[in-house]
Design an enzyme around this catalytic site. Sequence first.
Site, PDB file in Angstrom:
ATOM      1  CG  HIS A 101      -3.118  -5.825   0.922  1.00  0.00           C
ATOM      2  ND1 HIS A 101      -3.994  -5.068   1.664  1.00  0.00           N
ATOM      3  CD2 HIS A 101      -3.081  -7.039   1.511  1.00  0.00           C
ATOM      4  CE1 HIS A 101      -4.456  -5.780   2.675  1.00  0.00           C
ATOM      5  NE2 HIS A 101      -3.927  -6.988   2.602  1.00  0.00           N
ATOM      6  CG  HIS A 103      -2.191 -11.503   0.620  1.00  0.00           C
ATOM      7  ND1 HIS A 103      -1.479 -11.369   1.786  1.00  0.00           N
ATOM      8  CD2 HIS A 103      -3.366 -10.854   0.826  1.00  0.00           C
ATOM      9  CE1 HIS A 103      -2.202 -10.677   2.674  1.00  0.00           C
ATOM     10  NE2 HIS A 103      -3.353 -10.352   2.109  1.00  0.00           N
TER      11      HIS A 103
HETATM   12  P1  5GP Z   1      -4.873  -8.614   5.063  1.00  0.00           P
HETATM   13  O1  5GP Z   1      -5.288  -9.543   6.166  1.00  0.00           O
HETATM   14  O2  5GP Z   1      -5.329  -7.195   5.295  1.00  0.00           O
HETATM   15  O3  5GP Z   1      -5.254  -9.129   3.703  1.00  0.00           O
HETATM   16  O4  5GP Z   1      -3.307  -8.649   5.056  1.00  0.00           O
HETATM   17  C1  5GP Z   1      -2.493  -7.670   5.622  1.00  0.00           C
HETATM   18  C2  5GP Z   1      -1.064  -8.153   5.484  1.00  0.00           C
HETATM   19  O5  5GP Z   1      -0.202  -7.068   5.741  1.00  0.00           O
HETATM   20  C3  5GP Z   1      -0.717  -9.261   6.463  1.00  0.00           C
HETATM   21  O6  5GP Z   1      -0.290 -10.406   5.734  1.00  0.00           O
HETATM   22  C4  5GP Z   1       0.397  -8.651   7.316  1.00  0.00           C
HETATM   23  O7  5GP Z   1       1.397  -9.583   7.628  1.00  0.00           O
HETATM   24  C5  5GP Z   1       0.924  -7.533   6.435  1.00  0.00           C
HETATM   25  N1  5GP Z   1       1.427  -6.385   7.180  1.00  0.00           N
HETATM   26  C6  5GP Z   1       0.798  -5.728   8.193  1.00  0.00           C
HETATM   27  N2  5GP Z   1       1.540  -4.703   8.629  1.00  0.00           N
HETATM   28  C7  5GP Z   1       2.653  -4.680   7.859  1.00  0.00           C
HETATM   29  C8  5GP Z   1       3.810  -3.835   7.815  1.00  0.00           C
HETATM   30  O8  5GP Z   1       3.957  -2.873   8.583  1.00  0.00           O
HETATM   31  N3  5GP Z   1       4.762  -4.131   6.891  1.00  0.00           N
HETATM   32  C9  5GP Z   1       4.622  -5.175   6.019  1.00  0.00           C
HETATM   33  N4  5GP Z   1       5.626  -5.376   5.143  1.00  0.00           N
HETATM   34  N5  5GP Z   1       3.552  -5.991   6.026  1.00  0.00           N
HETATM   35  C10 5GP Z   1       2.587  -5.751   6.927  1.00  0.00           C
END
Ligand code: 5GP
Length: 139
Positions: A101, A103
């Site tokens: 993903h 950001h």
């Molecule tokens: P990572 O640290 O893996 O790059 O980011 C994961 C992101 O996913 C985090 O910013 C977190 O807030 C978001 N996130 C985690 N679970 C959910 C969810 O169930 N729904 C949404 N919309 N975002 C999520």
Amino acid sequence: MKDPDCIFCKIVRGEIPCAEVYATSRVLAFMDIGPVIKGHTLVIPKEHYPTLLDIPNDLGEELLDAIKRVGRGVMEATNAAGLNVGMNNHAAAGQVVFHAHFHVVPRFPDDGFKLWPPGKYDDMEEMERLAAAIRQQIK
Ligand code: 5GP
Ligand code: ZN
């Protein structure tokens, strides 16, 4: 590459709700539930790929197009002055959800958000050595 328990796959399948902002047949964008700054949006391939390094190149153009569209939309809607587009790949880099993903984060003057404080090499030779090692590993 499938993961039946993946939270973002569940969002893609509609099993978990999300605040969707944009979708194509292969890409989805929705609000991050824990925004580092309000307006923080995620752009994902609908297919499950764990990291950037797993995403097929033929998805690149559609993903980049979505990131740009969403980025413009986020900036306009929040009246942002800037935009960070970032990605965590693997746990050591802070990845928590192992479905690739991007950001997309709106930025404002004095918003206080700090990322990537600069470091330094011992000397220029060290940097050159690493550059040579990286060049050799690029296939
Ligand atoms: P990572 O640290 O893996 O790059 O980011 C994961 C992101 O996913 C985090 O910013 C977190 O807030 C978001 N996130 C985690 N679970 C959910 C969810 O169930 N729904 C949404 N919309 N975002 C999520
Ligand atoms: Zn997934």
